[in-house]
Design an enzyme around this catalytic site. Structure first.
Site, PDB file in Angstrom:
ATOM      1  N   CYS A  35       0.903  -1.132   0.000  1.00  0.00           N
ATOM      2  CA  CYS A  35       0.000   0.000   0.000  1.00  0.00           C
ATOM      3  C   CYS A  35       0.946   1.186   0.000  1.00  0.00           C
ATOM      4  CB  CYS A  35      -0.838   0.094   1.268  1.00  0.00           C
ATOM      5  SG  CYS A  35      -2.064  -1.214   1.443  1.00  0.00           S
ATOM      6  N   ARG A  61       1.964   1.356  -5.900  1.00  0.00           N
ATOM      7  CA  ARG A  61       2.013   0.419  -4.771  1.00  0.00           C
ATOM      8  C   ARG A  61       0.645  -0.188  -4.435  1.00  0.00           C
ATOM      9  NH1 ARG A  61       6.711   0.911  -1.872  1.00  0.00           N
ATOM     10  NH2 ARG A  61       5.731  -0.007  -0.053  1.00  0.00           N
ATOM     11  N   TRP A 106      -4.215  -1.437  -1.423  1.00  0.00           N
ATOM     12  CA  TRP A 106      -4.292  -2.714  -2.136  1.00  0.00           C
ATOM     13  C   TRP A 106      -4.947  -3.653  -1.136  1.00  0.00           C
ATOM     14  CZ3 TRP A 106      -1.869  -7.709  -2.744  1.00  0.00           C
ATOM     15  CH2 TRP A 106      -1.925  -8.198  -4.046  1.00  0.00           C
ATOM     16  N   ASN A 132       0.068   0.034   6.253  1.00  0.00           N
ATOM     17  CA  ASN A 132       0.487  -0.934   5.243  1.00  0.00           C
ATOM     18  C   ASN A 132       0.855  -2.201   5.991  1.00  0.00           C
ATOM     19  OD1 ASN A 132       1.533  -2.255   3.041  1.00  0.00           O
ATOM     20  ND2 ASN A 132       3.307  -0.901   2.789  1.00  0.00           N
ATOM     21  N   GLY A 133       0.237  -3.325   5.633  1.00  0.00           N
ATOM     22  CA  GLY A 133       0.533  -4.562   6.351  1.00  0.00           C
ATOM     23  C   GLY A 133      -0.739  -5.158   6.916  1.00  0.00           C
ATOM     24  N   GLU A 508      11.199 -15.203 -18.786  1.00  0.00           N
ATOM     25  CA  GLU A 508      10.951 -13.806 -18.447  1.00  0.00           C
ATOM     26  C   GLU A 508       9.996 -13.168 -19.458  1.00  0.00           C
ATOM     27  OE1 GLU A 508      11.033 -11.706 -16.272  1.00  0.00           O
ATOM     28  OE2 GLU A 508      11.024  -9.769 -17.282  1.00  0.00           O
ATOM     29  N   LYS A 512       6.468 -11.212 -18.585  1.00  0.00           N
ATOM     30  CA  LYS A 512       6.191  -9.837 -19.002  1.00  0.00           C
ATOM     31  C   LYS A 512       4.875  -9.755 -19.759  1.00  0.00           C
ATOM     32  CE  LYS A 512       8.153  -8.108 -17.220  1.00  0.00           C
ATOM     33  NZ  LYS A 512       9.117  -8.048 -16.167  1.00  0.00           N
ATOM     34  N   GLU A 515       1.720 -10.613 -17.430  1.00  0.00           N
ATOM     35  CA  GLU A 515       1.324  -9.694 -16.368  1.00  0.00           C
ATOM     36  C   GLU A 515       0.727  -8.393 -16.867  1.00  0.00           C
ATOM     37  OE1 GLU A 515       4.367  -8.110 -13.752  1.00  0.00           O
ATOM     38  OE2 GLU A 515       5.846  -8.224 -15.334  1.00  0.00           O
ATOM     39  N   HIS A 531       9.157 -32.776 -25.709  1.00  0.00           N
ATOM     40  CA  HIS A 531       8.826 -33.627 -24.568  1.00  0.00           C
ATOM     41  C   HIS A 531       7.442 -33.285 -24.002  1.00  0.00           C
ATOM     42  CE1 HIS A 531      12.834 -35.274 -24.684  1.00  0.00           C
ATOM     43  NE2 HIS A 531      13.301 -34.037 -24.766  1.00  0.00           N
ATOM     44  N   LYS A 625       3.706  -3.567  -6.905  1.00  0.00           N
ATOM     45  CA  LYS A 625       5.107  -3.407  -7.308  1.00  0.00           C
ATOM     46  C   LYS A 625       6.092  -4.198  -6.449  1.00  0.00           C
ATOM     47  CE  LYS A 625       8.582  -1.811  -9.652  1.00  0.00           C
ATOM     48  NZ  LYS A 625       8.898  -2.621 -10.843  1.00  0.00           N
TER      49      LYS A 625
END
Ligand code: F6R
Length: 630
Positions: A35, A61, A106, A132-133, A508, A512, A515, A531, A625
């Site tokens: 947050c 955030r 969030w 936050n938390g 990667e 990208k 998301e 396979h 983030k």
């Protein structure tokens, strides 16, 4: 990091402080969510406006709801809304306001509603808290507080905080002390910022999530004119570059004229250094770009060169430490984990040295192999990722040393590591990591060269590659990726293959694309196709093939042929064009640094896929983030 002592796990209660008065962070659960927190106390009278501006710089955030409380002309004004941060409606926020707290959320406990948005207030309305938390024992605390006559308006865990502070204030009459004793009752990891209208104070407490203080001074004055308290520096960098970091287990209390720091457990005062932030303001802003993600992709014209610009003596010392270590382990999460995985190839191919990679969340399973003379290398953009901090704890418990490769200076991982190399990518604001990855890869490659006693060669190669990135990221190149995105954006599935260090880059690439565009993308080692995964290929399936002018080339081209024979549309990425490619994205040849260059067009492709599919690439759903949750 704090020493481990006995006590209730995860609790900052009296049993949770060791003899030195440091909270037992080794036993705390990493449950804090992302947050954004912002607060101001000082001489300015536009504290409400500053808070909203600051909050907008923290929106990455968390962005499901937001809120602000500001003391304006003796009255506490509050505004809360769901969705992205808008303009505050009330004009009253624009003047006579010298104290504020604000929050971008969030959601964890309680749905996304205006009522659940922070700040939350005490019974008498004089205390406003942003948080936050997670307060893990909030149900128990709420029950006790209800029995004392407190009423709760939201479904959040946060709301118990102002009510408990209010109870404690009745006992001591001192706001900072009331926050401190309330904290002793909270289980979990958090950052709290509390405003008190009666004493005109802001009090911050941290046991997990970051809180940084910005100190503002009028020119020529030694005394401060105001204090900003935020989750991240871009929130206030416009106003000041002088910062003080709050460490885990510490609190700060300010009336806007001075600030004091203390230990949450003992109440003892703590001295704090002021640190000057060196990055440029523009680095933290979007400039002319529509989204941070594209801006940060373009920043790679310069950021890779900055990452390479390390002190050669330090790089050699690190290489020596790796050579001597009884086992070197590389951990990170998500994109940073892919940098670690690529480094496993760098160390093997360039230095013929074995290192062990594991995603940070899996590392615990390998603790048997850690010895006091082992080395853990952790890679992280934010420097706050819970799984990485947990891996560091595991390593430390075995007496091993920790080297951190991070972007955010002053972050928890930076400060907890024995040694840190900064990648100097500048602030990365988009949720999808781009320039941090290429910086991490560059630093890891440099170390691999140092380990093979060829640091100068590595540096030359990397600086040439940085300059090639500068040339590559020209408007025509970017346009080409936009055209390709236009062609394939309606496909629901996309596959990426690579071999050697291009294999982690294929993984990667998938992250990208997934998301930001929500396209189902999967990365494979080219040789693995036959396979199993090749069964997924249908006529027209877009398949990206990452290539380099290296020993893996013939194999990956054969894999591309296998895909083509099943009707796939082959998109080649690399320095050479081959007949098997239906589309070719030309990337300059970069030898052992090819992975760094190859990933950049995929970042841009992911960006354009998101935009073409009508998604905001800076704010992907369900993500935040920095993941301070385990
Ligand atoms: C993906 C992404 C994440 C992060 C991961 C680790 O684009 O950004 O996968 O790489 O959450 O974060 P840091 O590097 O901050 O430890």
């Amino acid at each position: 990091m704090a020493e481990d002592v006995t006590g209730t796990p995860g609790r900052l209660g009296s049993g949770a402080c060791d003899v030195k008065g440091v909270p037992r962070l080794h036993h705390l659960h990493y449950h804090a969510r992302m947050c954004g927190i912002f607060g101001y106390a000082g001489k300015r009278t536009d504290a409400g406006v500053i808070a909203i501006e600051g909050l907008k710089n923290l929106e990455y955030r968390g962005y499901d709801s937001w809120g602000i409380a500001s003391k304006c002309g003796g009255e506490l004004l509050i505004e809360k809304n769901i969705g992205a941060i808008g303009e505050i409606k009330s004009e009253d926020f624009s003047g006579r306001c010298s104290l504020s707290v604000a929050h971008t959320r969030w959601a964890t406990h309680g749905g996304v509603t205006q009522r659940n948005a922070h700040p939350h207030l005490s019974e008498d309305g004089s205390i406003a808290v942003v948080h936050n938390g997670i307060v893990e024992n909030y149900l128990e605390l709420r029950r006790d507080l209800k029995a004392k006559g407190h009423t709760f308006l939201s479904e959040t865990d946060t709301e118990v905080i102002p009510h408990l502070i209010e109870e404690e204030l009745k006992k001591s009459g001192d706001f900072a002390e009331a926050v401190r004793s309330a904290c002793m009752n909270f289980d979990g990891r958090y950052a709290i910022l509390a405003l008190h209208t009666k004493s005109n104070m802001l009090v911050a407490a941290r046991t997990g999530s970051p809180l940084i203080i910005g100190v503002e001074r009028n020119a020529g004055h030694a005394a401060a004119s105001g204090y900003f308290i935020a989750s991240d520096i871009p929130a206030f960098i416009k106003h000041t570059r002088v910062v003080q970091y709050l460490d885990d287990g510490e609190m700060a209390a300010t009336n806007g004229r001075s600030i004091s720091f203390m230990d949450i457990c003992t109440g003892e005062s703590r001295a704090k250094r002021e640190i000057k932030i060196t990055y440029r303001l523009e680095q933290a802003q979007k400039g002319d770009y529509e989204h941070f993600m594209l801006k940060e992709i373009m920043d790679q014209k310069e950021s890779v060169a900055r990452a390479v610009n390390q002190d050669e003596g330090e790089i050699r010392t690190i290489a020596e430490a790796i050579r001597r270590a009884k086992g070197t382990f590389l951990v990170g999460c998500g994109t940073a984990a892919k940098a670690c995985m690529a480094a496993e190839y760098f160390f093997s191919v360039i230095a013929e040295h074995h290192v062990n990679f594991a995603p940070a969340s899996e590392f615990k399973m390998f603790h048997h192999f850690l010895k006091p003379d082992s080395l853990l290398i952790v890679v992280s953009q934010s420097g706050e990722t819970a799984d990485v901090l947990e891996a560091m704890r595991v390593a430390r418990d075995k007496g091993a040393k920790v080297l951190a490769i991070v972007n955010v200076e002053g972050s928890t991982i930076d400060r907890d590591a024995d040694y840190t190399l900064l990648i100097n990518a500048g602030p990365e604001r988009a949720v999808a990591s781009t320039k941090a990855l290429t910086g991490q890869l560059a630093v890891l490659l440099l170390i691999a060269y140092a380990l093979s006693e060829r640091l100068k060669d590595g540096k030359t190669l990397l600086l040439e590659s940085a300059s090639a990135i500068n040339d590559m990221l020209n408007p025509r190149f970017v346009e080409r990726l936009e055209e390709l995105a236009e062609k394939i954006h309606e496909n629901d599935d996309l596959y990426i293959i690579g071999k050697s260090w291009n294999y982690p880059m294929a993984l990667e690439s998938a992250i990208k694309i997934q998301e930001v565009s929500y396209v189902h993308a999967e990365g494979f080692a080219g040789g693995e196709l036959k396979h199993g995964p090749i069964a997924l290929i249908e006529k027209g399936s877009p398949c990206i093939v990452l290539t380099g002018a290296d020993e893996a080339l013939q194999d990956i081209l054969s894999n591309a042929q296998e895909l083509k024979a099943r009707g796939a549309m082959i998109i080649g990425v690399g320095p050479q064009k081959f007949e098997v490619f239906d589309e070719w994205i030309k990337v300059p040849e970069a030898g052992t640094a090819q992975a760094i260059l190859n990933i950049i067009p995929i970042q841009a492709l992911a960006y354009f896929l998101a935009v073409k599919r009508g998604k905001n690439p800076d704010m992907p759903r369900n993500l935040a983030k920095s993941v301070t949750v385990k």
